[in-house]
Design an enzyme around this catalytic site. Structure first.
Site, short mmCIF file in Angstrom:
data_model
loop_
_atom_site.label_atom_id
_atom_site.label_comp_id
_atom_site.label_asym_id
_atom_site.label_seq_id
_atom_site.Cartn_x
_atom_site.Cartn_y
_atom_site.Cartn_z
N ASP A 37 -67.19 39.77 -40.77
CA ASP A 37 -65.91 39.44 -39.95
C ASP A 37 -66.55 39.26 -38.34
O ASP A 37 -67.74 39.03 -38.32
CB ASP A 37 -64.95 40.64 -39.83
N CYS A 50 -71.72 46.95 -30.21
CA CYS A 50 -71.85 45.75 -30.08
C CYS A 50 -70.92 44.82 -29.57
O CYS A 50 -70.83 43.81 -30.29
CB CYS A 50 -72.95 45.12 -31.16
N TYR A 95 -63.79 38.26 -47.29
CA TYR A 95 -63.89 39.25 -46.67
C TYR A 95 -63.15 40.63 -47.14
O TYR A 95 -63.57 41.43 -47.22
CB TYR A 95 -63.34 38.96 -45.05
N LEU A 105 -45.76 41.18 -35.48
CA LEU A 105 -47.21 41.27 -35.87
C LEU A 105 -47.93 39.78 -36.06
O LEU A 105 -48.98 39.51 -35.73
CB LEU A 105 -47.58 41.82 -37.24
N GLU A 139 -56.20 46.03 -44.58
CA GLU A 139 -57.11 45.02 -44.26
C GLU A 139 -56.35 43.83 -44.18
O GLU A 139 -56.69 43.02 -43.24
CB GLU A 139 -58.07 44.70 -45.53
N GLN A 179 -56.59 39.73 -37.52
CA GLN A 179 -56.00 39.21 -36.23
C GLN A 179 -54.94 40.16 -35.56
O GLN A 179 -54.32 39.93 -34.59
CB GLN A 179 -54.87 38.04 -36.34
N THR A 180 -55.41 41.61 -35.71
CA THR A 180 -54.32 42.65 -34.87
C THR A 180 -55.36 43.72 -34.58
O THR A 180 -56.27 44.20 -35.25
CB THR A 180 -53.54 43.29 -36.08
N CYS A 210 -77.74 51.97 -27.80
CA CYS A 210 -77.74 51.77 -29.27
C CYS A 210 -78.75 51.84 -29.96
O CYS A 210 -79.94 51.98 -29.59
CB CYS A 210 -77.82 49.88 -29.20
S1 SF4 Z 1 -79.14 46.23 -28.65
FE1 SF4 Z 1 -77.48 47.00 -29.93
S2 SF4 Z 1 -75.49 46.85 -28.95
FE2 SF4 Z 1 -77.36 45.42 -27.90
S3 SF4 Z 1 -77.25 43.52 -28.71
FE3 SF4 Z 1 -78.60 44.48 -30.00
S4 SF4 Z 1 -77.46 45.63 -31.62
FE4 SF4 Z 1 -76.00 44.92 -29.90
#
Ligand code: SF4
Length: 349
Positions: free
Chosen positions: A141, A195, A123, A83, A40, A45-46, A205
């Site tokens: 996050d 997403c 987080y 890093l 974690e 940032q990586t 989706c």
């Molecule tokens: S439909 Fe799915 S991929 Fe598209 S914005 Fe909504 S949650 Fe994100």
């Protein structure tokens, strides 16, 4: 207040999606809080691809918290070299020592002990405690913020602490108590692989029929962000000073900046401007016996930090010899450098 979707079974859908789309990552083969913590911290940032390489190397060198606590800071920074955000490594060192003194060497896995460790915020404590201790602590996050803000069409800025708190509350309420760790990992994976910031995959989706942003064709407008801080441009000038007997001048940075405790070449103070050869000679002749007045610009490169864009110029100068701060080429393998300096060093040696 964010408007939630009361009829959506976020947990069930996410876990189902995760069961066929789970990424095979080395830290997912364990529920040992020490290894999960290492992953974690590295992943902050990586990118995942880079993180895997560093994670495997790190746990090989420091397979348990005791070895990490006993390592020298210089050794640790060398492992971390390239890093960036080096305070992460120094905080890990402090945290490892705290685990030894406060928890008798047993790495904690409950949220409240974890959040007490240096470098561990909400987080990280949520991720570790949910994965290793089955605690219902939603992770928030950038991926999660983006996904939830589109799903619910949140109009408040995701930079605001209040928005983050509300999103955390929402996902914590939605997560199932039987597998909170899987839920959190699914959430993060979903945000980073479906997403996505620009190439969001709404057509495939599983939330396309519930997602408020998708239904209103406004996905591009979310997440809402506050105005970005302006990127500041700066210029630095380093002189690489080498002697005939394969030694190089190095200085250990002691300031509070992001490169604290790392080593650097001779830095010319220049008020963010490109320096002239005259200025370099003036600076050097006070301290070194030069072989000649020949100064060669060997490289200029750009290095981006979160709010600063650095242009770094590297000059090469040969000297006769010098008594202090001269390091033989053979010792450089053990010395930690900021990434741009290491790049140049690898080029010239
Ligand atoms: S439909 Fe799915 S991929 Fe598209 S914005 Fe909504 S949650 Fe994100």
């Amino acid at each position: 207040m964010i408007q939630t979707l009361s009829d959506i079974d976020l947990s069930k859908k996410l876990i189902k999606w995760y069961s066929t789309n789970k990424r095979d990552l080395p830290w997912r083969k364990t529920k040992d809080p020490y290894f999960v913590w290492v992953s974690e911290i590295i992943l902050q940032q990586t990118r995942i691809e880079t993180g895997i390489k560093y994670y495997l190397n790190f746990i090989k060198k420091y397979p348990n918290v005791k070895l990490l606590a006993r390592s020298s800071k210089q050794q640790l920074l060398k492992t971390w070299e390239g890093l960036g955000y080096y305070s992460r490594a120094l905080n890990m060192h402090k945290a490892a020592n705290q685990v030894l003194s406060v928890h008798e060497g047993v790495f904690p896995k409950d949220y409240f002990s974890l959040i007490d460790l240096p470098g561990v915020g909400d987080y990280t404590a949520s991720a570790i405690s949910s994965i290793c201790n089955n605690e219902k602590q939603g992770v928030v996050d950038g991926n999660v913020l983006r996904f939830v803000s589109r799903l619910l069409k949140i109009e408040d800025s995701i930079d605001s602490l209040n928005t983050k708190k509300q999103i955390k509350k929402y996902i914590t309420e939605k997560m199932s108590s039987s597998n909170p760790g899987d839920f959190n990992e699914a959430l993060m994976d979903f945000g980073s692989t479906v997403c996505k910031p620009k190439k969001f995959l709404c057509n495939s989706c599983v939330f396309s029929l519930e997602c408020k942003a998708n239904l209103s064709n406004t996905v591009k407008n979310y997440p809402v962000k506050s105005k970005k801080n302006k990127v500041v441009k700066k210029e630095m000038n380093y002189v690489i000073i080498m002697s005939h007997n394969e030694k190089i001048f190095l200085n250990k940075r002691s300031d509070k900046g992001i490169w604290k405790n790392l080593f650097e070449f001779f830095l010319i103070k220049s008020n963010n401007k490109t320096v002239t050869n005259e200025l370099i000679l003036k600076n050097l002749s006070k301290k070194f016996t030069l072989k000649s007045n020949k100064i060669k610009l060997i490289k200029s490169l750009q290095h981006k930090l979160s709010h600063v864009e650095l242009k770094i110029n590297f000059y090469l100068v040969k000297i006769k010899d010098h008594k202090s701060k001269m390091y033989h080429f053979s010792s450089l393998e053990k010395i930690p450098f900021p990434r741009p300096l290491k790049v140049v060093l690898d080029d010239i040696l």
